[in-house]
Motif scaffolding. Structure first.
Motif, PDB file in Angstrom:
ATOM      1  N   PRO A  78     -26.720 -22.793 -69.553  1.00  0.00           N
ATOM      2  CA  PRO A  78     -26.408 -24.486 -69.358  1.00  0.00           C
ATOM      3  C   PRO A  78     -25.038 -24.701 -70.018  1.00  0.00           C
ATOM      4  CG  PRO A  78     -28.668 -24.221 -70.303  1.00  0.00           C
ATOM      5  CD  PRO A  78     -28.160 -22.864 -70.510  1.00  0.00           C
ATOM      6  N   ASP A  79     -24.745 -23.944 -70.892  1.00  0.00           N
ATOM      7  CA  ASP A  79     -23.184 -24.461 -71.576  1.00  0.00           C
ATOM      8  C   ASP A  79     -22.212 -23.616 -70.207  1.00  0.00           C
ATOM      9  OD1 ASP A  79     -21.056 -24.985 -72.968  1.00  0.00           O
ATOM     10  OD2 ASP A  79     -20.785 -22.669 -73.574  1.00  0.00           O
ATOM     11  N   ALA A  80     -22.556 -22.458 -69.714  1.00  0.00           N
ATOM     12  CA  ALA A  80     -21.519 -22.017 -68.607  1.00  0.00           C
ATOM     13  C   ALA A  80     -21.854 -22.806 -67.473  1.00  0.00           C
ATOM     14  CB  ALA A  80     -22.059 -20.381 -68.100  1.00  0.00           C
ATOM     15  N   LEU A  81     -22.768 -23.449 -66.988  1.00  0.00           N
ATOM     16  CA  LEU A  81     -22.813 -24.277 -65.796  1.00  0.00           C
ATOM     17  C   LEU A  81     -21.878 -25.440 -66.165  1.00  0.00           C
ATOM     18  CD1 LEU A  81     -26.538 -24.342 -65.050  1.00  0.00           C
ATOM     19  CD2 LEU A  81     -24.714 -23.757 -63.508  1.00  0.00           C
ATOM     20  N   ASP A  82     -22.106 -26.228 -67.469  1.00  0.00           N
ATOM     21  CA  ASP A  82     -21.200 -27.288 -68.060  1.00  0.00           C
ATOM     22  C   ASP A  82     -19.859 -27.005 -67.720  1.00  0.00           C
ATOM     23  OD1 ASP A  82     -21.024 -30.135 -68.893  1.00  0.00           O
ATOM     24  OD2 ASP A  82     -20.477 -29.342 -70.575  1.00  0.00           O
ATOM     25  N   ARG A  83     -19.343 -25.900 -68.384  1.00  0.00           N
ATOM     26  CA  ARG A  83     -17.805 -25.760 -68.415  1.00  0.00           C
ATOM     27  C   ARG A  83     -17.413 -25.141 -67.127  1.00  0.00           C
ATOM     28  NH1 ARG A  83     -17.501 -20.830 -72.058  1.00  0.00           N
ATOM     29  NH2 ARG A  83     -15.145 -20.833 -71.508  1.00  0.00           N
ATOM     30  N   ALA A  84     -18.232 -24.765 -66.124  1.00  0.00           N
ATOM     31  CA  ALA A  84     -17.650 -24.447 -64.801  1.00  0.00           C
ATOM     32  C   ALA A  84     -17.981 -25.490 -64.049  1.00  0.00           C
ATOM     33  CB  ALA A  84     -18.581 -23.299 -64.171  1.00  0.00           C
ATOM     34  N   GLY A  85     -18.326 -26.690 -64.459  1.00  0.00           N
ATOM     35  CA  GLY A  85     -18.415 -28.050 -63.678  1.00  0.00           C
ATOM     36  C   GLY A  85     -19.496 -28.039 -62.617  1.00  0.00           C
ATOM     37  N   ILE A  86     -20.585 -27.132 -62.892  1.00  0.00           N
ATOM     38  CA  ILE A  86     -21.563 -27.117 -61.866  1.00  0.00           C
ATOM     39  C   ILE A  86     -22.798 -27.922 -62.449  1.00  0.00           C
ATOM     40  CG2 ILE A  86     -23.090 -25.398 -60.660  1.00  0.00           C
ATOM     41  CD1 ILE A  86     -20.366 -24.945 -59.869  1.00  0.00           C
ATOM     42  N   ASP A  87     -23.289 -28.525 -61.307  1.00  0.00           N
ATOM     43  CA  ASP A  87     -24.559 -29.425 -61.721  1.00  0.00           C
ATOM     44  C   ASP A  87     -25.778 -28.573 -61.035  1.00  0.00           C
ATOM     45  OD1 ASP A  87     -26.536 -31.054 -61.352  1.00  0.00           O
ATOM     46  OD2 ASP A  87     -25.656 -32.944 -60.908  1.00  0.00           O
ATOM     47  N   VAL A  88     -26.579 -27.969 -61.767  1.00  0.00           N
ATOM     48  CA  VAL A  88     -27.693 -27.206 -61.401  1.00  0.00           C
ATOM     49  C   VAL A  88     -28.256 -27.670 -60.248  1.00  0.00           C
ATOM     50  CG1 VAL A  88     -29.573 -27.785 -63.084  1.00  0.00           C
ATOM     51  CG2 VAL A  88     -29.373 -25.427 -62.232  1.00  0.00           C
ATOM     52  N   SER A  89     -28.507 -29.067 -60.155  1.00  0.00           N
ATOM     53  CA  SER A  89     -29.203 -29.637 -59.052  1.00  0.00           C
ATOM     54  C   SER A  89     -28.527 -29.319 -57.614  1.00  0.00           C
ATOM     55  CB  SER A  89     -29.583 -31.165 -59.145  1.00  0.00           C
ATOM     56  OG  SER A  89     -28.188 -31.681 -59.251  1.00  0.00           O
ATOM     57  N   ASP A  90     -27.268 -29.317 -57.589  1.00  0.00           N
ATOM     58  CA  ASP A  90     -26.535 -28.853 -56.490  1.00  0.00           C
ATOM     59  C   ASP A  90     -26.787 -27.385 -55.892  1.00  0.00           C
ATOM     60  OD1 ASP A  90     -25.227 -31.289 -56.229  1.00  0.00           O
ATOM     61  OD2 ASP A  90     -23.525 -30.603 -57.274  1.00  0.00           O
ATOM     62  N   ALA A  91     -26.796 -26.528 -57.050  1.00  0.00           N
ATOM     63  CA  ALA A  91     -27.006 -25.122 -56.873  1.00  0.00           C
ATOM     64  C   ALA A  91     -28.537 -24.836 -56.178  1.00  0.00           C
ATOM     65  CB  ALA A  91     -27.077 -24.221 -58.056  1.00  0.00           C
ATOM     66  N   ILE A  92     -29.575 -25.665 -56.623  1.00  0.00           N
ATOM     67  CA  ILE A  92     -31.125 -25.371 -56.503  1.00  0.00           C
ATOM     68  C   ILE A  92     -31.591 -26.200 -55.473  1.00  0.00           C
ATOM     69  CG2 ILE A  92     -31.392 -24.413 -58.852  1.00  0.00           C
ATOM     70  CD1 ILE A  92     -33.076 -27.010 -59.467  1.00  0.00           C
ATOM     71  N   ALA A  93     -30.815 -27.237 -54.953  1.00  0.00           N
ATOM     72  CA  ALA A  93     -31.113 -28.133 -53.921  1.00  0.00           C
ATOM     73  C   ALA A  93     -31.701 -27.322 -52.699  1.00  0.00           C
ATOM     74  CB  ALA A  93     -30.058 -29.032 -53.434  1.00  0.00           C
ATOM     75  N   PRO A  94     -32.824 -27.852 -52.004  1.00  0.00           N
ATOM     76  CA  PRO A  94     -33.185 -27.108 -50.897  1.00  0.00           C
ATOM     77  C   PRO A  94     -32.026 -27.167 -49.672  1.00  0.00           C
ATOM     78  CG  PRO A  94     -34.691 -28.856 -51.330  1.00  0.00           C
ATOM     79  CD  PRO A  94     -33.534 -28.830 -52.482  1.00  0.00           C
ATOM     80  N   TRP A  95     -31.955 -25.926 -48.992  1.00  0.00           N
ATOM     81  CA  TRP A  95     -30.588 -25.797 -48.271  1.00  0.00           C
ATOM     82  C   TRP A  95     -30.942 -25.432 -46.774  1.00  0.00           C
ATOM     83  CZ3 TRP A  95     -30.289 -21.061 -45.967  1.00  0.00           C
ATOM     84  CH2 TRP A  95     -31.037 -19.911 -46.452  1.00  0.00           C
ATOM     85  N   GLN A  96     -32.322 -24.748 -46.585  1.00  0.00           N
ATOM     86  CA  GLN A  96     -32.560 -24.394 -45.167  1.00  0.00           C
ATOM     87  C   GLN A  96     -32.763 -25.492 -44.252  1.00  0.00           C
ATOM     88  OE1 GLN A  96     -35.937 -22.038 -46.784  1.00  0.00           O
ATOM     89  NE2 GLN A  96     -35.146 -19.966 -46.104  1.00  0.00           N
TER      90      GLN A  96
END
Length: 169
Positions: free
Chosen positions: A88-106
């Motif tokens: 979680p710290d790496a995500l925060d420091r990278a400015g990445i919201d985990v919900s953007d990464a795991i959101a349905p995409w297909q």
């Protein structure tokens, strides 16, 4: 968004696995041929699993898009510049919201849209990352390595080691 020289990256070294259609065995490390969670159709991306079990978990999400026949290959990887999405710290420091990464995409891709996970890739590439560690959503505890570039200057190196024997699987 905190991206740049202090992007929280690490190096991943080891053995990884990938399912391939035997017809495309010669292209095993050429990257994906179709859109994926972190890749547009024209962005070769190498999706690998940290275990054979991880390959099975990843295939659950892609059962309709894959050939019924596949082989698992073992790939040796040395990959600097990897952002670990399990941290979680790496995500925060990278400015990445985990919900953007795991959101349905297909379904977003099927309707002509741009999934938020593609924008995550864009941000990481712009900050100089070579890829990411993506925790399995189908099997918690398992994880995948996603490479945006490989086998070129200043990028991770990958090489096929062997086909994984199918006996006992």
């Amino acid at each position: 968004m905190n991206m740049g020289k202090d992007l929280p990256v690490g190096t991943v070294d080891g053995t990884f696995y990938r399912a391939i259609d035997p017809k495309y065995k010669g292209f095993a490390i050429a990257g994906s041929r179709s859109p994926g969670r972190y890749s547009r159709k024209d962005e070769p991306t190498l999706y690998l699993s940290s275990s054979i079990e991880g390959v099975g978990a990843a295939m659950i999400a892609h059962k309709d898009a894959r050939s019924a026949a596949f082989e698992i290959i073992e790939i040796e990887v040395q990959a600097p510049g990897i952002v670990d999405f399990r941290n979680p710290d790496a995500l925060d420091r990278a400015g990445i919201d985990v919900s953007d990464a795991i959101a349905p995409w297909q379904d977003v891709v099927a309707s002509g849209g741009t999934p938020s996970s593609w924008l995550v890739r864009d941000r990481l590439l712009a900050a100089g990352a070579n890829g990411l560690i993506d925790p399995s959503r189908k099997r918690p505890g398992l994880w995948h390595l996603v490479l945006f570039r490989w086998n070129e200057a200043n990028a991770p190196t990958v090489r096929v080691v062997r086909n994984v024997p199918t006996e006992g699987r």
